[in-house]
Scaffold this motif. Structure first.
Motif, PDB file in Angstrom:
ATOM      1  N   UNK A  46      58.841  46.711  54.992  1.00 40.14           N
ATOM      2  CA  UNK A  46      59.288  48.100  55.103  1.00 40.14           C
ATOM      3  C   UNK A  46      60.759  48.235  54.724  1.00 40.14           C
ATOM      4  N   UNK A  47      61.571  47.261  55.099  1.00 38.17           N
ATOM      5  CA  UNK A  47      62.991  47.308  54.750  1.00 38.17           C
ATOM      6  C   UNK A  47      63.160  47.190  53.241  1.00 38.17           C
ATOM      7  N   UNK A  48      62.451  46.254  52.618  1.00 41.73           N
ATOM      8  CA  UNK A  48      62.558  46.063  51.174  1.00 41.73           C
ATOM      9  C   UNK A  48      62.048  47.294  50.437  1.00 41.73           C
ATOM     10  N   UNK A  49      60.941  47.858  50.886  1.00 45.66           N
ATOM     11  CA  UNK A  49      60.414  49.066  50.245  1.00 45.66           C
ATOM     12  C   UNK A  49      61.406  50.222  50.335  1.00 45.66           C
ATOM     13  N   UNK A  50      62.049  50.363  51.486  1.00 48.57           N
ATOM     14  CA  UNK A  50      63.017  51.442  51.660  1.00 48.57           C
ATOM     15  C   UNK A  50      64.216  51.257  50.726  1.00 48.57           C
ATOM     16  N   UNK A  51      64.703  50.027  50.603  1.00 48.66           N
ATOM     17  CA  UNK A  51      65.839  49.762  49.718  1.00 48.66           C
ATOM     18  C   UNK A  51      65.447  50.004  48.267  1.00 48.66           C
ATOM     19  N   UNK A  52      64.273  49.569  47.869  1.00 49.95           N
ATOM     20  CA  UNK A  52      63.829  49.774  46.493  1.00 49.95           C
ATOM     21  C   UNK A  52      63.639  51.261  46.194  1.00 49.95           C
ATOM     22  N   UNK A  53      63.124  52.010  47.140  1.00 50.08           N
ATOM     23  CA  UNK A  53      62.933  53.440  46.944  1.00 50.08           C
ATOM     24  C   UNK A  53      64.283  54.140  46.776  1.00 50.08           C
ATOM     25  N   UNK A  54      65.263  53.770  47.593  1.00 50.87           N
ATOM     26  CA  UNK A  54      66.599  54.347  47.467  1.00 50.87           C
ATOM     27  C   UNK A  54      67.218  53.982  46.122  1.00 50.87           C
ATOM     28  N   UNK A  55      66.970  52.770  45.667  1.00 52.18           N
ATOM     29  CA  UNK A  55      67.512  52.320  44.393  1.00 52.18           C
ATOM     30  C   UNK A  55      66.911  53.121  43.239  1.00 52.18           C
ATOM     31  N   UNK A  56      65.633  53.411  43.300  1.00 51.54           N
ATOM     32  CA  UNK A  56      64.963  54.155  42.230  1.00 51.54           C
ATOM     33  C   UNK A  56      65.330  55.634  42.247  1.00 51.54           C
ATOM     34  N   UNK A  57      65.704  56.151  43.417  1.00 49.92           N
ATOM     35  CA  UNK A  57      66.052  57.560  43.526  1.00 49.92           C
ATOM     36  C   UNK A  57      67.483  57.842  43.118  1.00 49.92           C
ATOM     37  N   UNK A  58      68.346  56.828  43.078  1.00 49.28           N
ATOM     38  CA  UNK A  58      69.755  57.060  42.763  1.00 49.28           C
ATOM     39  C   UNK A  58      69.921  57.310  41.260  1.00 49.28           C
ATOM     40  N   UNK A  59      70.876  58.154  40.883  1.00 56.44           N
ATOM     41  CA  UNK A  59      71.124  58.423  39.469  1.00 56.44           C
ATOM     42  C   UNK A  59      71.606  57.161  38.748  1.00 56.44           C
TER      43      UNK A  59
END
Length: 69
Positions: A46-59
């Motif tokens: 869950x932590x890795x998924x959250x970090x990856x999601x934030x990374x993909x959402x950033x400009x």
């Protein structure tokens, strides 16, 4: 009797110095690694998924972006 008290005091001081010598300041990376290792695989996921999601959402021009896209 006094020699026994002195001997016990020397042993206590020696043990105290030994304990203080072993107690080293840990760096932040090793502390973080220990905390991550303590997590279960499900919690890590869950932590890795959250970090990856934030990374993909950033400009793309944002400094936090890792993939260089």
């Amino acid at each position: 009797m006094i020699w026994i008290i002195i001997g016990v005091a020397v042993v206590v001081v020696a043990l105290g110095l030994l304990a203080m010598r072993r107690r080293r300041a840990t760096d932040g990376v090793s502390t973080f690694q220990r905390q991550i290792d303590a997590l279960s695989p499900e919690a890590r996921r869950t932590v890795v998924d959250r970090v990856q999601r934030l990374d993909h959402e950033s400009p793309p021009d944002e400094p936090g972006r890792v993939d260089g896209a």
